[in-house]
Design a protein around this motif. Structure first.
Motif, mmCIF file in Angstrom:
data_model
loop_
_atom_site.group_PDB
_atom_site.id
_atom_site.type_symbol
_atom_site.label_atom_id
_atom_site.label_comp_id
_atom_site.label_asym_id
_atom_site.label_seq_id
_atom_site.Cartn_x
_atom_site.Cartn_y
_atom_site.Cartn_z
ATOM 1 N N GLN A 1 18.274 -45.892 20.018
ATOM 2 C CA GLN A 1 19.563 -45.557 20.054
ATOM 3 C C GLN A 1 18.975 -45.610 18.106
ATOM 4 O O GLN A 1 18.472 -45.674 17.541
ATOM 5 N N PHE A 2 19.683 -43.838 17.758
ATOM 6 C CA PHE A 2 19.295 -43.560 16.878
ATOM 7 C C PHE A 2 17.464 -43.651 15.960
ATOM 8 O O PHE A 2 17.264 -44.591 15.388
ATOM 9 N N LEU A 3 17.081 -42.898 16.555
ATOM 10 C CA LEU A 3 15.414 -43.076 16.910
ATOM 11 C C LEU A 3 15.120 -42.255 15.400
ATOM 12 O O LEU A 3 14.160 -42.224 15.027
ATOM 13 N N TYR B 1 22.727 -38.394 10.864
ATOM 14 C CA TYR B 1 22.945 -37.746 12.549
ATOM 15 C C TYR B 1 24.284 -37.007 12.328
ATOM 16 O O TYR B 1 24.681 -35.791 13.265
ATOM 17 N N PHE B 2 25.003 -37.627 11.466
ATOM 18 C CA PHE B 2 26.241 -36.506 11.180
ATOM 19 C C PHE B 2 26.559 -35.756 10.527
ATOM 20 O O PHE B 2 26.225 -36.539 9.593
ATOM 21 N N ASN B 3 27.302 -34.717 10.039
ATOM 22 C CA ASN B 3 27.091 -34.225 8.777
ATOM 23 C C ASN B 3 28.840 -34.928 8.656
ATOM 24 O O ASN B 3 29.299 -35.446 8.969
ATOM 25 N N GLU C 1 31.711 -33.691 11.254
ATOM 26 C CA GLU C 1 31.703 -34.606 11.896
ATOM 27 C C GLU C 1 32.243 -35.861 12.318
ATOM 28 O O GLU C 1 32.552 -36.093 12.834
ATOM 29 N N THR C 2 31.435 -36.026 10.745
ATOM 30 C CA THR C 2 32.014 -37.792 10.326
ATOM 31 C C THR C 2 33.417 -37.472 10.531
ATOM 32 O O THR C 2 33.825 -38.667 10.693
ATOM 33 N N ARG C 3 33.526 -36.029 9.794
ATOM 34 C CA ARG C 3 35.401 -36.132 9.202
ATOM 35 C C ARG C 3 36.768 -36.419 11.345
ATOM 36 O O ARG C 3 37.339 -36.942 11.354
ATOM 37 N N ALA C 4 35.380 -35.551 11.512
ATOM 38 C CA ALA C 4 36.698 -35.588 13.153
ATOM 39 C C ALA C 4 35.999 -36.833 13.675
ATOM 40 O O ALA C 4 36.548 -37.062 14.298
ATOM 41 N N CYS C 5 34.885 -37.616 14.232
ATOM 42 C CA CYS C 5 34.607 -38.152 14.337
ATOM 43 C C CYS C 5 35.915 -40.200 13.819
ATOM 44 O O CYS C 5 36.847 -40.641 14.602
ATOM 45 N N LYS C 6 35.571 -39.711 12.783
ATOM 46 C CA LYS C 6 36.747 -40.784 12.364
ATOM 47 C C LYS C 6 38.429 -40.586 12.770
ATOM 48 O O LYS C 6 39.323 -41.581 13.246
ATOM 49 N N PRO D 1 25.823 -36.906 17.995
ATOM 50 C CA PRO D 1 26.234 -35.444 18.670
ATOM 51 C C PRO D 1 25.535 -34.928 19.794
ATOM 52 O O PRO D 1 25.501 -34.258 20.490
ATOM 53 N N ASP D 2 23.637 -35.263 19.551
ATOM 54 C CA ASP D 2 23.222 -34.428 20.509
ATOM 55 C C ASP D 2 22.461 -35.533 21.545
ATOM 56 O O ASP D 2 22.416 -35.058 22.156
#
Length: 801
Positions: free
Chosen positions: A101-103, A190-192, A195-200, A330-331
């Motif tokens: 993960q997170f390469l 990985y997260f803008n 996307e960070t706000r949506a993830c939280k 996300p990818d």
């Protein structure tokens, strides 16, 4: 040569141990592990050490898990080397959780979550927030605090990695209860921001799972107690219940090796039972959405926990994909979850439990359930067919966990023996001896009775232990408290309440000085402005209501019941209501304390303050009319109504009398009521009674504080002699000052029926500065507690250094 026959005691001991094993087997067949769980929950913690000794003395041990040499389990170094040489099916790799993960982070492990450098960075310097090598978000250092709806959680220590998050031991500072805190990161590479706000937002909305009908069911599915999204950091947290002595399935296999056929059946039975509940029932998410048919979606060697006991083990399912996979980049495409996939994943796991691992180290290959040669001869034929059906290539398929579990229960697999004894050869004929009456039935009944009596004794011993006084360790001095926020802050309290008197009354601590002056002098950085509040009982005007409207940073109150989840309360001292009458030397024969034997019950107080009793003769006292007083303090009145009057009828009668003024209940300040009570008795031949806070009444020897008793409970005196004995009406309170004090232990342990804490109350808001927490820290120093004691309040512990 014939062997020597065993002696009488050997035979007797062998019979007892045989019957003990049969007794355990019977108990297990009837109620399974619930008996052991019941003992673990019921036996007091100080006496649980007896259980291991009992197991050792009788030779009882968990069913032995035979080791399986030459098999590697996930995450072990030797296994990792072979994994570099062989190809692994993607599905199997998911169950092992070996996917990188997170390469985008240049991590030497190709997965920052499997790397120790982010944690070592914090060990070197707790202020580091990113790995010193790859800049991946570092782990949390000890003593970091996370605020949630259920309290403030403090990180105690780092445990390790589980799934896609880091695991920590944590403590709820509100009540000291231990929890697990799982930290998820949302890396900026990985997260803008969107996307960070949506993830939280999605994490908080979907991570708290409860049955839609509100029932609580112990299905061994571990779900977050609370989901917290950090508004300032690229992290989210799940607060999880702590299951003592539970290991991940990977660690369990590493310690014990392969499972037997019976153990795998027991494992599958418990896991399917949990999946059956999850798949078939309706659940409500924190967002309010009701859903059903939920798959687990993340059955792995690390999401399944197992806890051993001397009857077997208990299986727990953790880390559902519903919230665990919110933090995939996300990818990255997450797999499609379904009920059938849960059953297939469980089949893979059962196969590897039978084998004891996932890699054949000798042949340097991955074990494959689809290869007939990899099953071996020790696997029970019926269990083998069942696992193949779960995997989807057997004679049949299962449409649900319920159908699969019914098929599993039809399999007959002998359980491993708990006790093994080698019978000795006897060459002499068996003679009937005196112990012949010890039949299996008699011994089983005797052991059962002994166990029940032992359990009853332990329960009695536990429940009858007196409550211990508070054992608290406070820092020494006020000036030791650091990190006080800069700026000016406001706090509030009832103008007629205890804190207003404690803070502003002159000469309580030193001549011409108040508590407010002393606090400011000892901690100049504390810029607090105290604002007293005029409480209107007929309108919504109280310190708590002003907190909601952000008119103050915190409040100090003695009424903290039913505040709801928007507030945090922390105690800084204790106080209590005392009921008092006149104490007269000139007319000792008509003295109310003497005729009442220095005490009243709540039932008698209800009769007095609802107008049922108008003359003290009705209580066996002198022929004196009753005159009622009460304090102006709204908080004291509320406590009196709730604890003494209790029911709505009595409260309504009390409030009606309070409106009648002099003809009913007269409202006066504490000091005015002290003066009025003694004047009524000496000048007007009236037996007056009032109540107020012990911190203001203590030391005023013109009145006598009565011992009181809640309904059907014993009397507790608010004042005691220095040797701990309660005062009596024969005491000379004026001439013997210094020989008695408040009943500290009764107030601290809340055994006194009208005791209550003095609490700092503030809103649960991560955006505000922690001025309330710092004020609590100041008041919980030995120095501040001593100052509070000088004002008449009860400190949080006694004695104070």
């Amino acid at each position: 040569m014939a062997k020597k026959s065993p002696n009488v005691w050997q035979k007797f001991w062998k019979r007892i141990t045989d019957l003990w094993g049969q007794f355990l087997g019977t108990i297990d067949g009837l109620i399974g592990n619930k008996f052991v769980d019941f003992l673990n929950k019921t036996v007091p913690a100080p006496l649980r050490f007896l259980i291991p000794f009992l197991k050792d003395d009788l030779g009882i041990a968990p069913p032995s898990i035979t080791s399986f040499r030459g098999i590697g389990i996930p995450e072990k170094d030797e296994t990792k080397e072979i994994l570099k040489e062989i190809s692994v099916d993607q599905r199997v790799g998911t169950i092992w959780q070996i996917k990188p993960q997170f390469l985008r982070y240049q991590c030497q492990e190709s997965n920052p979550f499997r790397c120790e450098f982010p944690h070592e960075t914090v060990i070197d310097d707790p202020n580091n927030k990113y790995c010193k090598k790859c800049q991946f978000p570092a782990s949390l250092p000890p003593e970091v605090k996370v605020r949630g709806r259920g309290g403030v959680y403090q990180v105690d220590n780092y445990i390790g990695i589980r799934g896609s998050g880091r695991l920590y031991n944590a403590t709820n500072l509100t009540d000291g209860e231990p929890f697990l805190l799982k930290e998820y990161v949302i890396p900026k590479k990985y997260f803008n921001d969107q996307e960070t706000r949506a993830c939280k937002r999605n994490f908080e909305a979907s991570s708290e799972l409860k049955l839609s009908d509100g029932r609580k069911q112990d299905s061994r599915l571990i779900t977050p107690i609370e989901a917290i999204a950090d508004v300032r950091e690229e992290r989210c947290y799940a607060i999880l219940p702590k299951t003592d002595e539970a290991l991940t399935l990977s660690d369990y296999l590493d310690m014990n090796g392969a499972m037997s056929n019976w153990q795998v059946k027991s494992f599958l039975n418990q896991a399917l039972q949990t999946l059956e509940s999850l798949h078939s029932q309706k659940y409500r998410l924190r967002s309010g959405v009701v859903t059903s048919g939920l798959p687990h979606g993340n059955l792995t060697f690390y999401s399944i926990a197992i806890r051993s006991n001397f009857q077997g083990f208990t299986v727990y399912l953790n880390d559902m994909a519903l919230w665990e996979d919110r933090f995939y980049p996300p990818d990255v495409q997450t797999p499609a979850y379904s009920i059938n996939r849960d059953l297939e994943d469980l089949g893979y796991i059962a196969f590897y439990l039978l084998k004891g691992g996932v890699i054949d180290l000798e042949n340097r290959s991955c074990l494959n359930p689809y290869d007939p040669d990899h099953w071996g001869s020790r696997v029970h034929l019926g269990l083998k067919k069942f696992v193949q059906n779960l995997l989807g290539f057997g004679e049949t398929t299962y449409s649900s966990a319920e159908v699969a579990r019914r098929a599993l229960l039809r399999l007959h697999i002998e359980r491993d023996a708990l006790l093994e004894f080698i019978d000795q050869e006897e060459v002499e004929p068996v003679k009937k001896n005196w112990w012949g009456w010890l039949t299996k039935k008699v011994i089983a009944i005797a052991i059962g009775i002994i166990l029940l009596l032992l359990l009853a004794f332990l329960l009695y011993f536990w429940l009858t232990q007196p409550q211990k006084a508070a054992n608290l360790n406070f820092p020494c001095c006020i000036n030791q408290i650091s990190d006080i926020p800069e700026g000016k802050f406001t706090y509030i309290s009832d103008k007629n309440g205890t804190w207003n008197y404690t803070l502003l009354q002159n000469n309580l601590i030193a001549k011409g000085s108040t508590l407010e002056d002393e606090l400011q002098k000892r901690q100049p950085k504390l810029q607090l402005s105290y604002q007293p509040v005029n409480v209107d009982r007929n309108a919504d005007q109280s310190p708590i209501s002003q907190l909601l409207s952000n008119q103050a940073d915190f409040a100090i109150s003695s009424v903290t019941d039913n505040l709801g989840g928007n507030f945090i309360t922390q105690n800084i001292a204790y106080d209590g209501l005392t009921v008092f009458v006149a104490f007269s030397y000139a007319q000792r024969n008509n003295s109310l304390p003497t005729s009442l034997e220095g005490r009243l019950t709540f039932a008698q107080l209800r009769q007095l303050y609802t107008g049922e009793i108008i003359n003290w003769r009705q209580l066996g006292g002198p022929d004196l009319p009753v005159k009622l007083y009460m304090p102006l303090d709204d908080e004291s009145v509320k406590i009196f109504e709730k604890r003494v009057l209790k029911d709505e009828t009595a409260i309504a009668a009390f409030r009606q009398l309070s409106k009648d003024g002099n003809n009913g209940i007269t409202s006066l300040s504490i000091f005015d009521s002290l003066r009025q009570v003694i004047q009524d008795f000496e000048d007007r031949n009236i037996g007056s009674i009032s109540f107020g806070s012990i911190s203001q009444v203590f030391g005023q020897c013109s009145v006598y504080p009565l011992a009181i008793a809640d309904d059907y409970r014993s009397f507790v005196a608010p004042l005691v002699w220095t040797n701990g004995a309660p005062i009596t009406p024969n005491a000379d309170l004026c001439n013997e000052k210094g020989s008695y004090s408040q009943n500290y232990n009764a107030f601290i342990n809340l055994n006194y029926p009208l005791a209550y804490p003095i609490s700092v109350v503030y809103t649960r808001d991560n955006r505000r500065l922690p001025i309330a927490e710092r004020f609590v820290s100041i008041m919980r120093t030995e120095e501040a507690q001593h100052l509070l004691k000088q004002t008449g309040l009860i400190p949080l512990k006694s004695p104070i250094k």
